[in-house]
Design a protein around this motif. Structure first.
Motif, PDB file in Angstrom:
ATOM      1  N   GLY A 108       0.811  -1.216   0.000  1.00 23.31           N
ATOM      2  CA  GLY A 108       0.000   0.000   0.000  1.00 23.31           C
ATOM      3  C   GLY A 108       0.842   1.262   0.000  1.00 23.31           C
ATOM      4  N   CYS A 109       0.197   2.372   0.317  1.00 25.89           N
ATOM      5  CA  CYS A 109       0.863   3.676   0.243  1.00 25.89           C
ATOM      6  C   CYS A 109       0.519   4.535   1.451  1.00 25.89           C
ATOM      7  CB  CYS A 109       0.416   4.442  -1.005  1.00 25.89           C
ATOM      8  SG  CYS A 109       0.734   3.612  -2.565  1.00 25.89           S
ATOM      9  N   ASN A 110       1.452   5.398   1.809  1.00 31.83           N
ATOM     10  CA  ASN A 110       1.187   6.489   2.752  1.00 31.83           C
ATOM     11  C   ASN A 110       0.960   7.737   1.889  1.00 31.83           C
ATOM     12  OD1 ASN A 110       1.593   4.908   5.035  1.00 31.83           O
ATOM     13  ND2 ASN A 110       3.764   5.429   5.173  1.00 31.83           N
ATOM     14  N   LYS A 139     -12.471   9.014   2.294  1.00 30.34           N
ATOM     15  CA  LYS A 139     -12.570   7.550   2.185  1.00 30.34           C
ATOM     16  C   LYS A 139     -11.416   7.030   1.351  1.00 30.34           C
ATOM     17  CE  LYS A 139     -17.534   7.128   2.740  1.00 30.34           C
ATOM     18  NZ  LYS A 139     -18.785   6.651   2.148  1.00 30.34           N
ATOM     19  N   GLY A 140     -10.917   5.868   1.747  1.00 30.23           N
ATOM     20  CA  GLY A 140      -9.820   5.229   1.042  1.00 30.23           C
ATOM     21  C   GLY A 140      -8.733   4.764   1.997  1.00 30.23           C
ATOM     22  N   PRO A 145     -12.977   5.395   7.152  1.00 28.31           N
ATOM     23  CA  PRO A 145     -13.048   6.817   6.808  1.00 28.31           C
ATOM     24  C   PRO A 145     -12.316   7.696   7.828  1.00 28.31           C
ATOM     25  CG  PRO A 145     -15.240   5.824   6.776  1.00 28.31           C
ATOM     26  CD  PRO A 145     -14.305   4.815   7.364  1.00 28.31           C
ATOM     27  N   VAL A 146     -11.710   8.764   7.335  1.00 27.42           N
ATOM     28  CA  VAL A 146     -11.039   9.752   8.165  1.00 27.42           C
ATOM     29  C   VAL A 146     -11.917  11.005   8.141  1.00 27.42           C
ATOM     30  CG1 VAL A 146      -9.000  11.211   8.405  1.00 27.42           C
ATOM     31  CG2 VAL A 146      -8.757   8.838   7.642  1.00 27.42           C
ATOM     32  N   ILE A 147     -12.276  11.478   9.339  1.00 28.98           N
ATOM     33  CA  ILE A 147     -13.104  12.677   9.437  1.00 28.98           C
ATOM     34  C   ILE A 147     -12.226  13.810   9.976  1.00 28.98           C
ATOM     35  CG2 ILE A 147     -15.101  13.738  10.538  1.00 28.98           C
ATOM     36  CD1 ILE A 147     -16.456  11.037  10.380  1.00 28.98           C
ATOM     37  N   ASP A 148     -12.276  14.948   9.277  1.00 30.05           N
ATOM     38  CA  ASP A 148     -11.446  16.089   9.658  1.00 30.05           C
ATOM     39  C   ASP A 148     -12.252  17.364   9.475  1.00 30.05           C
ATOM     40  OD1 ASP A 148      -9.132  17.276  10.613  1.00 30.05           O
ATOM     41  OD2 ASP A 148      -7.841  16.187   9.208  1.00 30.05           O
ATOM     42  N   THR A 149     -11.709  18.478   9.956  1.00 35.63           N
ATOM     43  CA  THR A 149     -12.418  19.756   9.901  1.00 35.63           C
ATOM     44  C   THR A 149     -11.476  20.861   9.430  1.00 35.63           C
ATOM     45  OG1 THR A 149     -13.835  19.098  11.739  1.00 35.63           O
ATOM     46  CG2 THR A 149     -13.739  21.442  11.258  1.00 35.63           C
ATOM     47  N   THR A 167      -3.253   3.606   2.321  1.00 34.90           N
ATOM     48  CA  THR A 167      -4.121   2.829   1.423  1.00 34.90           C
ATOM     49  C   THR A 167      -3.622   1.393   1.340  1.00 34.90           C
ATOM     50  OG1 THR A 167      -2.839   3.402  -0.551  1.00 34.90           O
ATOM     51  CG2 THR A 167      -4.640   4.904   0.058  1.00 34.90           C
ATOM     52  N   VAL A 168      -4.530   0.502   0.975  1.00 35.98           N
ATOM     53  CA  VAL A 168      -4.146  -0.913   0.885  1.00 35.98           C
ATOM     54  C   VAL A 168      -3.333  -1.205  -0.365  1.00 35.98           C
ATOM     55  CG1 VAL A 168      -6.020  -1.791   2.307  1.00 35.98           C
ATOM     56  CG2 VAL A 168      -6.368  -1.540  -0.144  1.00 35.98           C
TER      57      VAL A 168
END
Length: 185
Positions: A108-110, A139-140, A145-149, A167-168
């Motif tokens: 996967g990847c950062n 999403k991904g 899911p990552v939730i941010d503001t 990511t995978v």
């Protein structure tokens, strides 16, 4: 007949003392004039500051030499009664901007991503004194899911923290959508 008269004085008698001419009224006039100039400068500076912070092409209240106080108050009230748009998720377009990507073959990847927000309404319809919290979901990421503001302030200033996701695989599609917009202040 001889009368003794006293000899004349060596110098003429001194006239009665006269008070020194009054300069107090002139001094007071200078003080009042200087105070009026300082007040005019402060008011003028205040109007320029309000104008520049509003971003308007005219001052918030333009004093007129012949205007009465009631007219000036009326102008100020009209300008401060401006209404602003209610921002929601449809008021923005959002995309992801990839800042960095490091892949590890099949592991996967950062990926470091940032929101790329576009305001879909006229920025002058946004309340300049409010801060808007824009919550979004990425999403991904392999763990969900990552939730941010992000925060929008001063009509156009956007603050956020880049998100690091894993990511995978290198082919994983990463998406973003706005889930909420909240007006603060």
């Amino acid at each position: 007949m001889s009368t003794d008269t006293p000899p004349p004085p060596a110098s003429p008698p001194l006239p009665p003392e006269q008070p020194a001419p009054a300069k107090k009224s002139r001094t007071n006039l200078v003080i009042v004039g200087a105070a009026a100039a300082v007040i005019a400068a402060v008011v003028g500076t205040g109007i320029v500051v309000v104008q520049s912070s509003n971003g308007d092409s005219k001052p918030a209240a333009t004093p007129k030499a012949s205007a009465s106080t009631a007219e000036t108050v009326s102008e100020t009230t009209e300008d401060s009664a401006a209404t602003y748009a209610d921002l929601d998720a449809d008021s923005f377009s959002i995309d992801l901007k990839t800042k960095s990507r490091q892949c590890f073959g099949s592991a996967g990847c950062n990926v470091t991503v940032e929101p790329d927000l576009t305001l879909m309404v006229d920025s002058s319809s946004v309340d300049p004194d409010a801060t808007y919290e824009i919550t979004y979901e990425i999403k991904g990421d392999e763990s969900g899911p990552v939730i941010d503001t992000a925060e929008l302030s001063d009509q156009t200033s956007l603050n956020y923290t880049p998100s690091l996701i894993q990511t995978v695989s290198s082919g994983t599609e990463v998406t973003i959508k706005i889930t909420d917009v909240t007006k603060m202040g």
